[in-house]
Scaffold this active site. Structure first.
Site, mmCIF file in Angstrom:
data_model
loop_
_atom_site.group_PDB
_atom_site.id
_atom_site.type_symbol
_atom_site.label_atom_id
_atom_site.label_comp_id
_atom_site.label_asym_id
_atom_site.label_seq_id
_atom_site.Cartn_x
_atom_site.Cartn_y
_atom_site.Cartn_z
ATOM 1 N N CYS A 11 0.841 -1.198 0.000
ATOM 2 C CA CYS A 11 0.000 0.000 0.000
ATOM 3 C C CYS A 11 0.882 1.257 0.000
ATOM 4 O O CYS A 11 2.085 1.179 0.249
ATOM 5 C CB CYS A 11 -0.922 -0.005 1.215
ATOM 6 S SG CYS A 11 -0.061 0.268 2.778
ATOM 7 N N CYS A 14 2.985 1.667 3.138
ATOM 8 C CA CYS A 14 4.090 0.707 3.203
ATOM 9 C C CYS A 14 5.246 1.182 2.325
ATOM 10 O O CYS A 14 6.410 1.117 2.721
ATOM 11 C CB CYS A 14 3.628 -0.680 2.774
ATOM 12 S SG CYS A 14 2.331 -1.354 3.838
#
Length: 115
Positions: A11, A14
């Site tokens: 994501c 991240c």
């Protein structure tokens, strides 16, 4: 070599965490292996329910949020300079150290760990 693992499925948060960690490791010239762990089964082995998470040498140090650049610098500087054996600039013993440590006296006061 020490290892930093970034737990997350890819994501934006991240990826942002990965960028911060890579920047800190590069800026401080640290010898860390950076690994991305994206498989849910592997992430769950760390008992992490929300990502991103950061694992340093198999210890979860951050979970469920993106660390700041300053926070990561502080964490990684502390683990590279300080040691429990007392042989770091924070422990008061003379030793060889790199530019990450700013201690002239090799003692806790004025060392890389004093804030």
């Amino acid at each position: 070599m020490r290892t930093i693992k970034i737990l997350g499925t890819g994501c934006p948060n991240c990826k942002h965490t990965e960028g911060i960690i890579e920047a800190v490791v590069t800026q401080l010239n640290l010898d860390f292996k950076i690994e991305k762990v994206e498989e849910i089964q592997e992430i769950m082995k760390y008992n992490v329910m929300s990502t991103p998470a950061v694992v340093l040498d198999d210890e979860v140090i951050i979970k469920g949020r993106v660390p700041s650049l300053t926070e990561m610098k502080d964490l990684l500087t502390a683990v590279t300079c300080c040691s429990s054996t007392g042989d770091s600039c924070c422990g008061g013993e003379h030793h060889e150290h790199g530019e990450n440590c700013n201690s002239d006296s090799h003692s806790k006061e004025g060392s890389c760990c004093s804030h």
